[in-house]
Scaffold this active site. Structure first.
Site, PDB file in Angstrom:
ATOM      1  N   HIS A   1      24.564  90.102  61.558  1.00 54.83           N
ATOM      2  CA  HIS A   1      25.567  89.810  60.531  1.00 54.83           C
ATOM      3  C   HIS A   1      26.547  90.965  60.396  1.00 54.83           C
ATOM      4  O   HIS A   1      26.405  91.995  61.064  1.00 54.83           O
ATOM      5  CB  HIS A   1      24.920  89.406  59.204  1.00 54.83           C
ATOM      6  CG  HIS A   1      24.091  90.482  58.563  1.00 54.83           C
ATOM      7  ND1 HIS A   1      24.630  91.631  58.051  1.00 54.83           N
ATOM      8  CD2 HIS A   1      22.762  90.576  58.373  1.00 54.83           C
ATOM      9  CE1 HIS A   1      23.677  92.381  57.559  1.00 54.83           C
ATOM     10  NE2 HIS A   1      22.521  91.774  57.748  1.00 54.83           N
TER      11      HIS A   1
ATOM     12  N   HIS B   1      25.483  94.623  60.084  1.00 57.84           N
ATOM     13  CA  HIS B   1      24.970  95.309  61.274  1.00 57.84           C
ATOM     14  C   HIS B   1      26.089  95.980  62.070  1.00 57.84           C
ATOM     15  O   HIS B   1      25.840  96.931  62.807  1.00 57.84           O
ATOM     16  CB  HIS B   1      24.247  94.324  62.198  1.00 57.84           C
ATOM     17  CG  HIS B   1      23.001  93.747  61.607  1.00 57.84           C
ATOM     18  ND1 HIS B   1      22.678  92.420  61.685  1.00 57.84           N
ATOM     19  CD2 HIS B   1      21.997  94.316  60.905  1.00 57.84           C
ATOM     20  CE1 HIS B   1      21.538  92.200  61.070  1.00 57.84           C
ATOM     21  NE2 HIS B   1      21.101  93.335  60.579  1.00 57.84           N
TER      22      HIS B   1
ATOM     23  N   CYS C   1       7.090  94.490  48.129  1.00 55.69           N
ATOM     24  CA  CYS C   1       8.184  93.545  48.398  1.00 55.69           C
ATOM     25  C   CYS C   1       8.059  93.070  49.830  1.00 55.69           C
ATOM     26  O   CYS C   1       8.103  93.883  50.763  1.00 55.69           O
ATOM     27  CB  CYS C   1       9.559  94.170  48.186  1.00 55.69           C
ATOM     28  SG  CYS C   1      10.873  93.093  48.827  1.00 55.69           S
TER      29      CYS C   1
ATOM     30  N   CYS D   1      11.252  93.862  51.989  1.00 59.77           N
ATOM     31  CA  CYS D   1      11.350  95.253  52.467  1.00 59.77           C
ATOM     32  C   CYS D   1      10.132  95.611  53.318  1.00 59.77           C
ATOM     33  O   CYS D   1      10.117  96.651  53.959  1.00 59.77           O
ATOM     34  CB  CYS D   1      11.381  96.251  51.313  1.00 59.77           C
ATOM     35  SG  CYS D   1      12.698  96.039  50.146  1.00 59.77           S
TER      36      CYS D   1
ATOM     37  N   CYS E   1      12.861  92.718  43.371  1.00 59.38           N
ATOM     38  CA  CYS E   1      13.522  93.573  44.369  1.00 59.38           C
ATOM     39  C   CYS E   1      15.030  93.319  44.332  1.00 59.38           C
ATOM     40  O   CYS E   1      15.470  92.173  44.523  1.00 59.38           O
ATOM     41  CB  CYS E   1      12.981  93.290  45.763  1.00 59.38           C
ATOM     42  SG  CYS E   1      13.962  94.127  47.022  1.00 59.38           S
TER      43      CYS E   1
ATOM     44  N   HIS F   1      16.293  91.892  47.756  1.00 61.10           N
ATOM     45  CA  HIS F   1      15.874  90.567  48.223  1.00 61.10           C
ATOM     46  C   HIS F   1      15.811  89.525  47.107  1.00 61.10           C
ATOM     47  O   HIS F   1      15.508  88.358  47.366  1.00 61.10           O
ATOM     48  CB  HIS F   1      14.536  90.674  48.959  1.00 61.10           C
ATOM     49  CG  HIS F   1      14.651  91.506  50.201  1.00 61.10           C
ATOM     50  ND1 HIS F   1      14.372  92.854  50.230  1.00 61.10           N
ATOM     51  CD2 HIS F   1      15.094  91.181  51.439  1.00 61.10           C
ATOM     52  CE1 HIS F   1      14.613  93.316  51.439  1.00 61.10           C
ATOM     53  NE2 HIS F   1      15.055  92.336  52.189  1.00 61.10           N
TER      54      HIS F   1
ATOM     55  N   LYS G   1      27.363  91.679  47.107  1.00 60.14           N
ATOM     56  CA  LYS G   1      26.465  91.873  48.232  1.00 60.14           C
ATOM     57  C   LYS G   1      26.362  90.546  48.993  1.00 60.14           C
ATOM     58  O   LYS G   1      26.290  89.479  48.393  1.00 60.14           O
ATOM     59  CB  LYS G   1      25.096  92.258  47.679  1.00 60.14           C
ATOM     60  CG  LYS G   1      24.169  92.832  48.714  1.00 60.14           C
ATOM     61  CD  LYS G   1      22.828  93.141  48.092  1.00 60.14           C
ATOM     62  CE  LYS G   1      21.746  93.005  49.140  1.00 60.14           C
ATOM     63  NZ  LYS G   1      21.586  94.128  50.013  1.00 60.14           N
TER      64      LYS G   1
ATOM     65  N   LYS H   1      22.428  85.111  51.499  1.00 57.55           N
ATOM     66  CA  LYS H   1      22.379  83.686  51.830  1.00 57.55           C
ATOM     67  C   LYS H   1      22.339  82.857  50.554  1.00 57.55           C
ATOM     68  O   LYS H   1      22.942  81.797  50.483  1.00 57.55           O
ATOM     69  CB  LYS H   1      21.144  83.400  52.681  1.00 57.55           C
ATOM     70  CG  LYS H   1      21.350  83.820  54.114  1.00 57.55           C
ATOM     71  CD  LYS H   1      20.254  83.295  55.019  1.00 57.55           C
ATOM     72  CE  LYS H   1      20.340  83.994  56.360  1.00 57.55           C
ATOM     73  NZ  LYS H   1      19.057  84.399  56.889  1.00 57.55           N
TER      74      LYS H   1
HETATM   75  N1  MSP Z   1      14.608  97.233  60.987  1.00 54.34           N
HETATM   76  C1  MSP Z   1      15.109  98.103  59.998  1.00 54.34           C
HETATM   77  C2  MSP Z   1      15.670  99.381  60.610  1.00 54.34           C
HETATM   78  C3  MSP Z   1      14.675 100.164  61.413  1.00 54.34           C
HETATM   79  S1  MSP Z   1      15.397 101.605  62.076  1.00 54.34           S
HETATM   80  C4  MSP Z   1      14.110 102.469  62.700  1.00 54.34           C
HETATM   81  C5  MSP Z   1      16.227  97.445  59.188  1.00 54.34           C
HETATM   82  N2  MSP Z   1      16.835  96.394  59.758  1.00 54.34           N
HETATM   83  S2  MSP Z   1      18.036  95.580  59.087  1.00 54.34           S
HETATM   84  O1  MSP Z   1      18.326  94.512  60.001  1.00 54.34           O
HETATM   85  O2  MSP Z   1      17.709  95.220  57.756  1.00 54.34           O
HETATM   86  O3  MSP Z   1      19.254  96.563  58.996  1.00 54.34           O
HETATM   87  C6  MSP Z   1      19.818  97.137  60.171  1.00 54.34           C
HETATM   88  C7  MSP Z   1      20.975  98.048  59.816  1.00 54.34           C
HETATM   89  O4  MSP Z   1      22.025  97.300  59.229  1.00 54.34           O
HETATM   90  C8  MSP Z   1      20.610  99.138  58.803  1.00 54.34           C
HETATM   91  O5  MSP Z   1      21.255 100.349  59.115  1.00 54.34           O
HETATM   92  C9  MSP Z   1      21.141  98.574  57.516  1.00 54.34           C
HETATM   93  O6  MSP Z   1      21.428  99.553  56.548  1.00 54.34           O
HETATM   94  C10 MSP Z   1      22.401  97.920  58.010  1.00 54.34           C
HETATM   95  N3  MSP Z   1      22.906  96.916  57.087  1.00 54.34           N
HETATM   96  C11 MSP Z   1      22.295  95.779  56.671  1.00 54.34           C
HETATM   97  N4  MSP Z   1      23.125  95.143  55.795  1.00 54.34           N
HETATM   98  C12 MSP Z   1      24.271  95.853  55.638  1.00 54.34           C
HETATM   99  C13 MSP Z   1      25.486  95.660  54.963  1.00 54.34           C
HETATM  100  N5  MSP Z   1      25.724  94.623  54.188  1.00 54.34           N
HETATM  101  N6  MSP Z   1      26.452  96.591  55.154  1.00 54.34           N
HETATM  102  C14 MSP Z   1      26.295  97.655  55.997  1.00 54.34           C
HETATM  103  N7  MSP Z   1      25.159  97.865  56.620  1.00 54.34           N
HETATM  104  C15 MSP Z   1      24.098  97.032  56.408  1.00 54.34           C
HETATM  105  O7  MSP Z   1      16.533  97.920  58.123  1.00 54.34           O
END
Ligand code: MSP
Length: 470
Positions: A18, A21, A124, A127, A143, A146, A293, A296
């Site tokens: 998304h 990421h 949670c 998380c 949370c 979530h 934020k 979904k």
């Molecule tokens: N699997 C763990 C990370 C493990 S690293 C050893 C995780 N995954 S995640 O899919 O939830 O998030 C992946 C990355 O995307 C993280 O750096 C997270 O902070 C970032 N983001 C997730 N949602 C975000 C936004 N809405 N905006 C910016 N970054 C975001 O956490």
């Protein structure tokens, strides 16, 4: 050659990539290009976090074998990274056999700092983590990430004795040996560290069966964070190979929500293994949509592919690297995106078009060699502080100056009265543009390449504008 290692967080593969990421990849990729421009050989890791109950449940829900499900999704993340114009040198999947075996070796090496205990607390599932009673109270039992109530969970687990390392972690962070950017997050984390308990690093197999087996205990699998954090070194071959060429990392890019794992558990693991700490942790902010934020349940999730499809890659990178802050939360709305596209078209697109047209008309050619410009110092100061968006602003100011310069010098009028002077004005402007372009390529590599093609050799304006009006 000087070596440098940059890492990105590995996303969970329970859904599609998304918009959030994208930040990890864009920031890491920009830093990679910056380091390369300074002569470093850069290794950039990316990967996918494929274990845990969320992923297991999602695959079951879809009726797909778990491995098949994670295979499909890992591929989507690789494609996603490429679609952003970002490049990695190493891709790690936590279900890789090498990763799993190396993870078990890491566990065994840490065994002096691991003990078994039973624990009851608030958990949670989103998380995949317990929260302290204080967090439970502060969040009124739900949370905030979530929007799900915490559940009471009692388990027998293995623990990593954070207390063995806490003092040294604090010192390393306070002294910037492990530098956390931005500073306000460093302060936030140091506060959190004070009450940081030992962390649970395993789950009973009956709770989570999709995970790496704990060496010597059939009944337990590793908790995802140990398995996930280890990726940064297993991908380099640790402990089978000497990783000192790449480790310690120059910068680890993470989102603000997972800083605590990277600044707490991860340094404890590294200290337990006798490995040096990374030099920098960059915690970026979140992307919100219309000020909220993305979620979904709110139904405001914007698909990055939709944004990319609208105007292509350069406008995407332009928006998220210039108009999104490196360190704070930043908002996306389609209106802002359109305004940003128009700015790109008016400021840069028009400059290229009219400058190239005037050069062609007046037979201007340019012999360009990079000479360090006055703005270099300020630009680097911003880049070195990870203020990429402000560094990008400096380039935009230069682009603005070039537009003003053409307006003021009026080379089209000069061409009639003093053609030599007109040529000189145009050639000087092209040199200045190509100088800015040498910096622009850190952010907008595709466009920078086009600009350099247009103004090298016989200058030919592009047949269609680089950023056509809608
Ligand atoms: N699997 C763990 C990370 C493990 S690293 C050893 C995780 N995954 S995640 O899919 O939830 O998030 C992946 C990355 O995307 C993280 O750096 C997270 O902070 C970032 N983001 C997730 N949602 C975000 C936004 N809405 N905006 C910016 N970054 C975001 O956490």
């Amino acid at each position: 050659m000087k070596e440098s290692y940059i890492t990105t967080a590995i996303p969970y593969v329970n859904g599609n990539p998304h918009l959030g990421h994208a930040m990890d990849y864009l920031l890491a990729d920009t830093l990679r290009r910056y380091m390369m421009s300074m002569g470093y050989n850069v290794r950039l890791q990316a990967g996918t976090d494929e274990h845990g109950s969320k992923i297991f449940k999602k695959a079951a829900e879809l009726g797909i074998p778990t491995q098949e499900f994670v295979d499909q999704n890992a591929k989507k993340f690789q494609d996603f990274i490429h679609s952003l114009g970002a490049e990695y040198t190493d891709f790690v999947r936590t279900t890789d056999a090498d990763h799993e075996r190396r993870c078990q070796a890491i566990w065994t090496k840490l065994s002096d700092h691991i003990y078994k205990d039973s624990y009851e607390g608030w958990y949670c599932e989103g998380c995949e983590s317990f929260v302290t009673d204080k967090e439970y109270e502060d969040n009124s039992g739900v949370c905030p990430d979530h929007k799900k109530p915490y559940t009471k969970l009692s388990e027998e687990n293995y623990y990593l004795r954070i207390s063995d390392f806490k003092e040294n972690i604090r010192k390393a962070i306070e002294s910037d040996e492990l530098k956390i950017t931005p500073t306000f997050r460093k302060k936030e984390f140091l506060n959190l560290l004070k009450d940081m308990p030992d962390v649970s690093i395993s789950r009973p197999k009956e709770q989570v069966e999709w995970g790496v087996a704990v060496p010597g205990d059939e009944a337990q699998v590793m908790y995802v964070w140990i398995d996930a954090l280890a990726n940064y070194i297993t991908v380099l071959g640790y402990p089978d190979k000497d990783i000192s060429d790449s480790w310690p990392a120059h910068t680890q890019v993470v989102g603000k929500d997972i800083l605590r794992f990277h600044a707490g558990i991860w340094p404890a693991m590294l200290m337990g293994l006798g490995l040096p700490l990374p030099h920098n942790l960059l915690a970026h902010g979140f992307i919100t949509v219309n000020g909220e934020k993305m979620s979904k349940s709110i139904g405001n999730v914007v698909d990055p592919q939709e944004i990319l499809a609208k105007h292509g890659l350069t406008p995407f990178r332009y928006y998220f690297l210039r108009h999104a802050s490196t360190t704070d939360d930043s908002d996306f709305t389609w209106d802002k995106y359109e305004a940003s596209y128009n700015e790109l078209a008016n400021d840069l697109g028009n400059l290229i078009q009219r400058l190239a047209t005037l050069c062609k008309k007046n037979d201007v050619t340019v012999d360009y060699k990079f000479v360090e410009p006055a703005f270099d110092h300020d630009f680097r100061a911003r880049m070195d502080k990870y203020e990429f968006n402000f560094a990008f602003d400096i380039l935009w100011e230069e682009i603005g100056k070039l537009n003003k310069h053409i307006d003021a010098e009026k080379p089209w009028a000069l061409a009639k009265t003093d053609p030599e002077k007109a040529k000189k004005v145009l050639a000087d402007t092209v040199v200045r543009l190509l100088t800015v372009n040498d910096y622009l390529k850190l952010f907008l590599p595709d466009t920078a390449e086009q600009i350099s093609d247009i103004f090298t050799g016989t200058i030919e304006p592009p047949a269609t504008p680089l950023f056509p009006k809608n």
